[in-house]
Design an enzyme around this catalytic site. Structure first.
Site, PDB file in Angstrom:
ATOM      1  N   GLY A  18       8.896 -26.439   4.133  1.00  0.00           N
ATOM      2  CA  GLY A  18       9.601 -27.231   4.896  1.00  0.00           C
ATOM      3  C   GLY A  18       8.780 -28.508   5.126  1.00  0.00           C
ATOM      4  N   CYS A  19       8.680 -29.175   5.972  1.00  0.00           N
ATOM      5  CA  CYS A  19       8.144 -30.271   6.336  1.00  0.00           C
ATOM      6  C   CYS A  19       6.706 -30.363   5.919  1.00  0.00           C
ATOM      7  CB  CYS A  19       8.253 -30.933   7.885  1.00  0.00           C
ATOM      8  SG  CYS A  19      10.261 -31.062   8.365  1.00  0.00           S
ATOM      9  N   ALA A  20       6.182 -29.275   6.078  1.00  0.00           N
ATOM     10  CA  ALA A  20       4.617 -29.264   5.622  1.00  0.00           C
ATOM     11  C   ALA A  20       4.436 -29.233   4.134  1.00  0.00           C
ATOM     12  CB  ALA A  20       4.161 -27.861   5.976  1.00  0.00           C
TER      13      ALA A  20
END
Length: 359
Positions: A147-149
């Site tokens: 995801g955003c990581a």
């Protein structure tokens, strides 16, 4: 140390003001008679407008013209557009990064690609390898689910590889087309929040091992962290209609409780405190998340200015956001040479990824 040679960020050509997207989403929302019987969780047009206005986002870029989204009737159609547009944007990002780093495509030894907004097998970097001029024996590592990581984690994995291969060249590619995950029949508050924040974009990073020269910052160290009993707070529920957002309202609280202390501990291991960091590259998860990061680390308001600016100008680009912000920091007035910088992002798991830089 690993050194960053170049970062190249790309946005799709279709740019819209936030109010234009608000109106388009409101028009695509099911009528009250067609909605699921959860009226307290179903934002109306006025509520949607307030949520979008409070998001901190002014403009966003989309993979398709705004009027095209109503014509996407299945997960398969949306994913086909993902594969098509990911190759266009991803190819432009990698070409731009290699050119800026003055590195030929056939010098690349490893390509890591990350995305959480579409599925492709062969993966995006495999589809691009031949047309980019990469060697047939290039190593590939596609990442999904971060995801955003994913942008920060991908940078960390580049560093892991280059520590063991000091003459090597490695590329990280992030392509996130969040708009193609639109769930028109999902009237939940979480989907409305996602619709107010996420945009589309791609970015590529070229990095080299310690025996090669490059003009960018050094990667000093990285850390990954999973937080227990938080798996259900962020991610996707994947069904017949595609990717349905899972977005827990407790995330800002978790950032305050876990991420701030985690970053402080990571920095302390290198003899640093948050006030020593001269360049913050923080994922712009949204206003509440950015405020939680700032408060938990007791940062001055200007510390996260690059993240706030990116959120306003392009929205939350999932894994590509931190790479866009890193590009902005490198293109602007750079921090003092030798001073520390920090790349940080949060993602499903619930997890955090931190990468320590030396400018």
């Amino acid at each position: 140390m690993t050194r960053i040679g170049a970062v190249h960020a790309v946005l799709p050509p279709y740019r819209y003001e936030q109010y234009e997207i608000t109106e388009a989403l409101a028009s695509m929302t099911p009528s009250p008679a067609a909605r699921t019987p959860e009226p307290s969780r179903t934002p109306g047009r006025d509520v949607l407008a307030r949520m979008h206005a409070a998001s901190g986002v002014r403009t966003r870029h989309l993979a398709l013209p705004l009027e095209s989204y109503a014509q996407l009737t299945s997960f398969g159609e949306a994913n086909d557009r993902f594969i098509e547009q990911a190759q266009v944007l991803g190819g432009e990002a990698v070409r731009g990064a290699l050119e800026a780093a003055d590195i030929a495509p056939d010098e690349v030894d490893l390509v890591i690609s990350t995305s959480v907004t579409g599925v492709a097998a062969p993966s995006v970097e495999a589809r691009l390898a031949g047309r980019l001029g990469l060697r047939p024996d290039v190593k590939r590592l596609p990442l999904f689910g971060l995801g955003c990581a994913g942008g920060a984690a991908g940078l960390a994995r580049l560093h892991d590889y280059l520590q063991a291969s000091p003459r090597a060249v490695a590329v990280l590619l992030s392509v996130e087309l969040c708009s193609l995950t639109l769930q028109r029949d999902d009237t939940s508050a979480a989907n409305a929040v996602a619709g107010s924040l996420f945009g589309d974009g791609a970015a590529a990073v070229v990095a080299v091992g310690r025996e090669r020269a490059a003009a960018g910052p050094e990667v000093v160290a990285a850390r990954s962290r999973l937080y227990p009993d938080t798996e259900g707070l962020l991610g996707w529920d994947i069904g017949a209609g595609g990717f349905r957002i899972v977005l827990g309202g407790e995330l800002p609280r978790l950032v305050r409780r876990h991420v701030g202390p985690e970053v402080e501990d990571f920095l302390a291991g290198h003899g640093l405190k948050p006030r020593d960091v001269t360049g913050w590259v923080c994922h712009p998860g949204g206003p509440r998340v950015l405020e939680a990061v700032r408060e938990s680390l007791d940062l001055p308001a200007r510390a996260l200015e690059a993240s706030w600016r990116s959120l306003a100008e392009v929205g939350n680009l999932s894994s590509a956001s931190v790479l866009h912000i890193l590009r902005d920091v490198l293109a602007g007035e750079r921090p003092l040479p030798g001073s520390p910088g920090l790349v940080m992002a949060m993602g499903p798991g619930f997890c955090s990824e931190t990468v320590l830089l030396r400018w």
